[in-house]
Design a protein around this motif. Structure first.
Motif, PDB file in Angstrom:
ATOM      1  N   GLY A  81      -2.615 -33.750   3.882  1.00 41.87           N
ATOM      2  CA  GLY A  81      -1.705 -32.677   3.478  1.00 41.87           C
ATOM      3  C   GLY A  81      -0.384 -32.749   4.208  1.00 41.87           C
ATOM      4  N   ILE A 138      -3.169 -26.178   1.003  1.00 44.86           N
ATOM      5  CA  ILE A 138      -4.381 -25.804   1.746  1.00 44.86           C
ATOM      6  C   ILE A 138      -4.612 -26.793   2.886  1.00 44.86           C
ATOM      7  CG2 ILE A 138      -6.903 -25.703   1.618  1.00 44.86           C
ATOM      8  CD1 ILE A 138      -6.610 -24.499  -1.167  1.00 44.86           C
ATOM      9  N   LEU A 139      -4.499 -28.085   2.561  1.00 42.81           N
ATOM     10  CA  LEU A 139      -4.710 -29.119   3.579  1.00 42.81           C
ATOM     11  C   LEU A 139      -3.650 -29.024   4.677  1.00 42.81           C
ATOM     12  CD1 LEU A 139      -5.661 -32.180   1.332  1.00 42.81           C
ATOM     13  CD2 LEU A 139      -7.175 -30.595   2.542  1.00 42.81           C
ATOM     14  N   SER A 171      -1.828 -26.856  -9.539  1.00 39.97           N
ATOM     15  CA  SER A 171      -3.137 -27.002  -8.895  1.00 39.97           C
ATOM     16  C   SER A 171      -3.090 -28.009  -7.754  1.00 39.97           C
ATOM     17  CB  SER A 171      -4.184 -27.452  -9.928  1.00 39.97           C
ATOM     18  OG  SER A 171      -4.323 -26.500 -10.949  1.00 39.97           O
ATOM     19  N   GLU A 172      -2.426 -29.165  -8.006  1.00 38.33           N
ATOM     20  CA  GLU A 172      -2.367 -30.189  -6.958  1.00 38.33           C
ATOM     21  C   GLU A 172      -1.549 -29.715  -5.763  1.00 38.33           C
ATOM     22  OE1 GLU A 172       0.346 -31.695 -10.384  1.00 38.33           O
ATOM     23  OE2 GLU A 172      -1.470 -30.487 -10.111  1.00 38.33           O
ATOM     24  N   ASP A 173      -0.494 -28.920  -6.038  1.00 39.20           N
ATOM     25  CA  ASP A 173       0.307 -28.384  -4.938  1.00 39.20           C
ATOM     26  C   ASP A 173      -0.514 -27.397  -4.099  1.00 39.20           C
ATOM     27  OD1 ASP A 173       2.555 -29.817  -5.701  1.00 39.20           O
ATOM     28  OD2 ASP A 173       3.259 -28.236  -7.057  1.00 39.20           O
ATOM     29  N   LYS A 174      -1.356 -26.639  -4.762  1.00 38.35           N
ATOM     30  CA  LYS A 174      -2.227 -25.690  -4.069  1.00 38.35           C
ATOM     31  C   LYS A 174      -3.146 -26.440  -3.102  1.00 38.35           C
ATOM     32  CE  LYS A 174      -4.865 -22.005  -3.293  1.00 38.35           C
ATOM     33  NZ  LYS A 174      -4.452 -20.872  -2.445  1.00 38.35           N
ATOM     34  N   VAL A 175      -3.706 -27.552  -3.559  1.00 40.06           N
ATOM     35  CA  VAL A 175      -4.601 -28.346  -2.715  1.00 40.06           C
ATOM     36  C   VAL A 175      -3.853 -28.894  -1.497  1.00 40.06           C
ATOM     37  CG1 VAL A 175      -6.027 -30.429  -2.592  1.00 40.06           C
ATOM     38  CG2 VAL A 175      -6.123 -28.968  -4.623  1.00 40.06           C
ATOM     39  N   TRP A 176      -2.659 -29.472  -1.753  1.00 38.17           N
ATOM     40  CA  TRP A 176      -1.875 -30.022  -0.643  1.00 38.17           C
ATOM     41  C   TRP A 176      -1.511 -28.941   0.367  1.00 38.17           C
ATOM     42  CZ3 TRP A 176      -2.605 -34.780  -0.089  1.00 38.17           C
ATOM     43  CH2 TRP A 176      -2.564 -35.689  -1.139  1.00 38.17           C
ATOM     44  N   GLN A 214      -1.820 -19.849   2.481  1.00 41.85           N
ATOM     45  CA  GLN A 214      -2.293 -21.010   1.715  1.00 41.85           C
ATOM     46  C   GLN A 214      -3.814 -21.004   1.557  1.00 41.85           C
ATOM     47  OE1 GLN A 214       0.503 -22.296   0.631  1.00 41.85           O
ATOM     48  NE2 GLN A 214       1.491 -21.035   2.212  1.00 41.85           N
ATOM     49  N   THR A 245      -8.242 -15.589  -1.683  1.00 49.65           N
ATOM     50  CA  THR A 245      -8.168 -17.053  -1.704  1.00 49.65           C
ATOM     51  C   THR A 245      -6.755 -17.584  -1.507  1.00 49.65           C
ATOM     52  OG1 THR A 245      -7.983 -17.000  -4.123  1.00 49.65           O
ATOM     53  CG2 THR A 245     -10.196 -17.256  -3.176  1.00 49.65           C
ATOM     54  N   LEU A 260      -8.465 -34.871   6.105  1.00 51.43           N
ATOM     55  CA  LEU A 260      -7.961 -34.063   5.000  1.00 51.43           C
ATOM     56  C   LEU A 260      -6.669 -33.350   5.387  1.00 51.43           C
ATOM     57  CD1 LEU A 260     -11.303 -32.484   3.707  1.00 51.43           C
ATOM     58  CD2 LEU A 260      -9.933 -34.254   2.578  1.00 51.43           C
TER      59      LEU A 260
END
Length: 461
Positions: free
Chosen positions: A442, A226-227, A219-224, A53, A208, A438
């Motif tokens: 997630g 990562i968190l 994109s939003e799933d990628k952020v979640w 992730q 990355t 943060l």
């Protein structure tokens, strides 16, 4: 066979320490074993997923930062074991907070500490059942088996082991559990290296991590994700609530804080090394398809008995780790009950069997059995190991690993407000608070998704 009886003070009796309790015999090695048992848990096998992730760079930076912060604050905490004025021992994390801070912060630390420990015991019940199910399924590509009976079996074992009175009698169990954690970590690393050596042109890796668009990833799933990955790493280092209990097992000479600093340094170095190996090599082996549990990715590996053996090691390790995490809860409730009802035979009287070689207490028997039953039932109802424990880890990491040790050190050393040292410590605390919030966000997102699909008592593998 050594006695499990809890003895009482007896003047200058060499069997007792300066506080009248049973003579402590712990060393740097036993303390490090206790820490490693609690740290290198089944969560180490999820780190390949976390690296997928975050990517090579961010994941490595996160692992190093979390380990250094934990090492630094653990050293601060070890200096708080004894009251600097009276020399009185603090037996638990709450005692340390009470001795150095007091007030409302005692209750807050208790809620955070015991909430985390309680959640971890539930999580360990879930992951043990998953490992047993993996052994039953073997190399079958499709296998659906209920995990509930496996949780019941694990609970029965813990009911028996929970009658061990305290941390001082857990040394052998912790050493065995620590050895098992090394074994399955090594197996996971070895299998990953074997997979890398075999080569697979379809494995995709990235600096990355999993890119947006990979199999429909938004994109939003990628952020979640990562968190959530950060939450997994935070949970891997959320063991500070146990350190005072572990330090309380050490011999008084040499000074406990010096021995504890060596033990935590050794344990954190070893665990961080294994985290890096399992996480980075696991990601190298599976790339963007890294599984949530590294061992589940080798279902087609032959000879399969190696994977079975790794799962057996996980089971044995978590049998011991459950006790390491539950003993502080047992000690807190039993100590409070003894102070509340000191004349109650039900709570305080010890009964001996086998000519005094084993002692048991009715209250301890009933209370600890009830605790294990509760954690087992909750594990059967809410089988969300990664999200549930990841949330606990991300929430608890900041207060227990950073905030309280920093504030207690400031109070003990009387560091002036707004001085250079005070400002640096507060900046560290603020940084870790932001990271924890943060990561918690997630985990909450992942938990919401899991709840939408869940059916109580229908856990299957």
């Amino acid at each position: 066979m050594s006695s499990f009886c809890v003895e009482s003070a007896g003047g200058a009796n060499p069997k007792f320490d300066d506080d009248g309790r049973q003579k402590r015999s712990g060393t740097m090695v036993t303390a490090a074993a206790h820490i490693i048992t609690s740290v290198i848990g089944s969560g180490v096998l999820s780190l390949a997923w976390a690296v997928a992730q975050l990517g090579w760079l961010a994941a490595t930076v996160c692992l190093v930062i979390f380990s250094l912060v934990t090492l630094f604050t653990s050293h601060l905490l070890s200096d708080c074991y004894r009251n600097p004025v009276t020399g009185k021992r603090n037996y638990s994390y709450m005692d340390v907070v009470n001795s150095n801070l007091g007030g409302l912060q005692i209750q807050l630390s208790g809620i955070a500490q015991y909430g985390l420990l309680f959640g971890i015991t539930i999580g360990y019940t879930i992951i043990t059942a998953t490992s047993i199910a993996a052994i039953k399924c073997g190399s079958k590509e499709v296998c659906h088996t209920s995990e509930n009976w496996f949780m019941v079996i694990y609970g029965i074992i813990q009911i028996v082991l929970s009658q061990i009175p305290n941390f001082h009698n857990l040394t052998s169990l912790s050493l065995i559990a620590a050895a098992m954690s090394f074994a399955y970590s090594f197996i996971g690393i070895a299998l990953s290296l074997t997979k890398i050596n075999q080569g697979d042109g379809h494995i995709v890796r990235s600096l990355t991590g999993i890119p947006v668009g990979w199999r429909g990833l938004r994109s939003e799933d990628k952020v979640w994700r990562i968190l959530s990955g950060m939450g997994d790493i935070a949970f891997a280092f959320a063991f500070s609530p146990l350190l005072t209990n572990i330090q309380d097992t050490l011999k008084s000479s040499p000074p406990e804080n010096k021995v504890m600093k060596k033990a935590t340094s050794l344990a954190i170095f070893v665990t961080t090394f294994f985290y890096m190996m399992c996480g980075l090599i696991g990601y190298a082996a599976f790339g963007n398809d890294a599984p949530g549990n590294l061992l589940t990715g080798f279902s087609s590996f032959k000879p399969f008995w190696i994977v079975d053996f790794a799962n057996i090691c996980i089971i044995v390790h978590l049998v011991g780790a459950y006790q390491v995490f539950s003993q502080p809860i047992y000690a807190f409730v039993e100590s409070w009950s003894s102070r509340k009802w000191p004349k109650s035979d039900f709570i305080t009287r010890e009964y001996s069997i086998m000519n005094g070689k084993i002692c048991f207490n009715l209250f301890r028997l009933i209370w600890r059995t009830s605790f294990v039953i509760l954690t087992t039932v909750l594990a059967m109802i809410f089988p969300f190991f990664n999200d549930f424990v990841g949330l606990l880890g991300s929430i608890i990491f900041w207060p227990m690993t950073v905030y309280f040790p920093v504030e207690m050190y400031i109070a003990q050393k009387k560091i002036p407000r707004f001085s250079g040292a005070w400002n640096r410590l507060q900046m560290l605390s603020l940084f870790c608070l932001i990271v924890s919030l943060l990561a918690a966000a997630g985990s909450i997102h992942g938990l919401i998704i899991s709840v939408k699909k869940f059916e109580p008592f229908h856990t299957t593998s």
